[in-house]
Motif scaffolding. Sequence first.
Motif, short mmCIF file in Angstrom:
data_model
loop_
_atom_site.label_atom_id
_atom_site.label_comp_id
_atom_site.label_asym_id
_atom_site.label_seq_id
_atom_site.Cartn_x
_atom_site.Cartn_y
_atom_site.Cartn_z
N THR A 1 10.50 -8.42 3.07
CA THR A 1 10.10 -8.35 4.74
C THR A 1 11.16 -7.44 5.31
OG1 THR A 1 11.99 -9.82 5.31
CG2 THR A 1 10.30 -11.09 4.11
N GLY A 2 10.93 -7.31 6.57
CA GLY A 2 11.71 -6.24 7.24
C GLY A 2 13.00 -7.18 8.01
N GLY A 3 13.08 -8.34 7.76
CA GLY A 3 13.96 -8.91 8.17
C GLY A 3 13.72 -10.38 8.44
N ALA B 1 0.88 -1.16 0.11
CA ALA B 1 0.12 0.00 0.15
C ALA B 1 0.78 1.23 -0.03
CB ALA B 1 -0.86 -0.05 1.38
N ARG B 2 2.16 1.18 0.02
CA ARG B 2 2.95 2.23 -0.11
C ARG B 2 3.65 2.44 -1.43
NH1 ARG B 2 8.03 2.87 4.30
NH2 ARG B 2 8.82 0.53 3.62
N PRO B 3 3.63 3.54 -2.27
CA PRO B 3 3.81 3.68 -3.44
C PRO B 3 5.36 3.84 -3.71
CG PRO B 3 2.86 5.75 -2.71
CD PRO B 3 2.66 4.71 -1.59
N THR C 1 4.52 -9.61 -2.69
CA THR C 1 3.90 -8.94 -1.30
C THR C 1 4.82 -8.74 -0.24
OG1 THR C 1 2.19 -9.53 0.45
CG2 THR C 1 3.87 -11.41 -0.06
N PRO C 2 4.45 -7.52 0.42
CA PRO C 2 5.11 -7.16 1.74
C PRO C 2 4.79 -8.15 2.78
CG PRO C 2 3.51 -5.41 1.24
CD PRO C 2 3.30 -6.48 0.20
N GLU C 3 5.77 -8.53 3.61
CA GLU C 3 5.27 -9.31 4.73
C GLU C 3 4.64 -8.59 5.79
OE1 GLU C 3 6.69 -13.26 6.02
OE2 GLU C 3 7.77 -12.17 7.62
C1 LIG Z 1 1.61 -3.74 9.51
C2 LIG Z 1 3.17 -4.23 9.47
C3 LIG Z 1 3.60 -5.51 9.53
C4 LIG Z 1 4.66 -6.24 9.27
N1 LIG Z 1 5.05 -7.30 9.56
C5 LIG Z 1 6.36 -7.90 9.33
C6 LIG Z 1 6.54 -9.29 9.54
O1 LIG Z 1 5.72 -9.94 10.06
N2 LIG Z 1 7.71 -9.67 8.94
C7 LIG Z 1 8.88 -8.84 8.80
O2 LIG Z 1 9.86 -9.33 8.40
N3 LIG Z 1 8.36 -7.47 8.48
C8 LIG Z 1 7.53 -7.00 8.56
N4 LIG Z 1 7.03 -5.75 8.43
C9 LIG Z 1 7.86 -4.85 7.53
C10 LIG Z 1 7.56 -4.76 6.08
O3 LIG Z 1 7.50 -6.27 5.63
C11 LIG Z 1 8.78 -4.37 5.23
O4 LIG Z 1 8.88 -2.79 5.78
C12 LIG Z 1 8.50 -4.22 3.78
O5 LIG Z 1 9.55 -3.49 3.40
C13 LIG Z 1 7.09 -3.63 3.39
O6 LIG Z 1 7.01 -3.16 2.05
P1 LIG Z 1 7.31 -1.59 1.47
O7 LIG Z 1 8.52 -1.10 1.73
O8 LIG Z 1 6.95 -2.00 -0.06
O9 LIG Z 1 6.11 -0.90 2.08
C14 LIG Z 1 5.67 -5.23 8.62
C15 LIG Z 1 5.42 -3.96 8.41
C16 LIG Z 1 4.19 -3.44 8.56
C17 LIG Z 1 3.76 -2.05 8.28
#
Ligand SMILES: Cc1cc2nc3c(=O)[nH]c(=O)nc-3n(C[C@H](O)[C@H](O)[C@H](O)COP(=O)(O)O)c2cc1C
Length: 204
Positions: A113-115, A13-15, A80-82
Amino acid sequence: MQAPRVLVVSGSARPDGQVVAVVEYAVEVAHRAGAQVRVHDLSRLRLPLMEQDAVEQGQLPPVRTVRADAAWAEGFVLVTPEYHGNMSGALKNWFDFLYLELAGKFAGVVAVTGGGGGDMSLTAVRNCFNWCHGFTLPYQAAVRPGDFEEGRLRPGGVAVDRIARIVFDVCRYAPVVGTAFEQARRLGPELASGVAGLHHDDPT
Ligand SMILES: Cc1cc2nc3c(=O)[nH]c(=O)nc-3n(C[C@H](O)[C@H](O)[C@H](O)COP(=O)(O)O)c2cc1C
């Protein structure tokens, strides 16, 4: 041979997030593979939340686009973002507008993912595609923060290698699976048609 028709879906949802960088790379590779490419950027499409009984949603331009492009595509690259160990709500909502359009289609899946390891979100996306009677690649890619450099995928890294393989494989296998599925569907509901027989009443 006709150029494979590939739909790349950006589930963020982040452009300007990291998913977009992955999608841009996937599109570049799909063009290299000779595909016709369309993109659904769910941060811009403004899909409403799917309501099962709201048939009028089917007339909304974003819903029509999603259904028409999914029907057009043979192959999908789903990014998908996770979020909380799952696919994003935006991507799940995209799936909820679709069913028959995905039957007999072929997808590769990538998670950002965030890690985390990404397995949960990758499995969720694959399950959803399979539930709609689509076929998926037996491998996948999880992209972590260390795979990016100044907002783009780090050249020469494992992530670019794996994503490229996925996109080439989607372009390779999607037309083959699609052709086999259509042939099977023409057999009608009989057992020999396998999963395609469950869709015999929807010949296109
Ligand atoms: C609501 C939410 C939940 C998230 N849950 C996880 C998670 O379970 N595991 C993980 O590794 N990162 C998690 N993240 C980090 C995102 O996966 C990461 O920031 C990713 O880059 C998001 O995609 P984007 O940069 O295109 O927005 C979460 C982020 C958000 C906003």
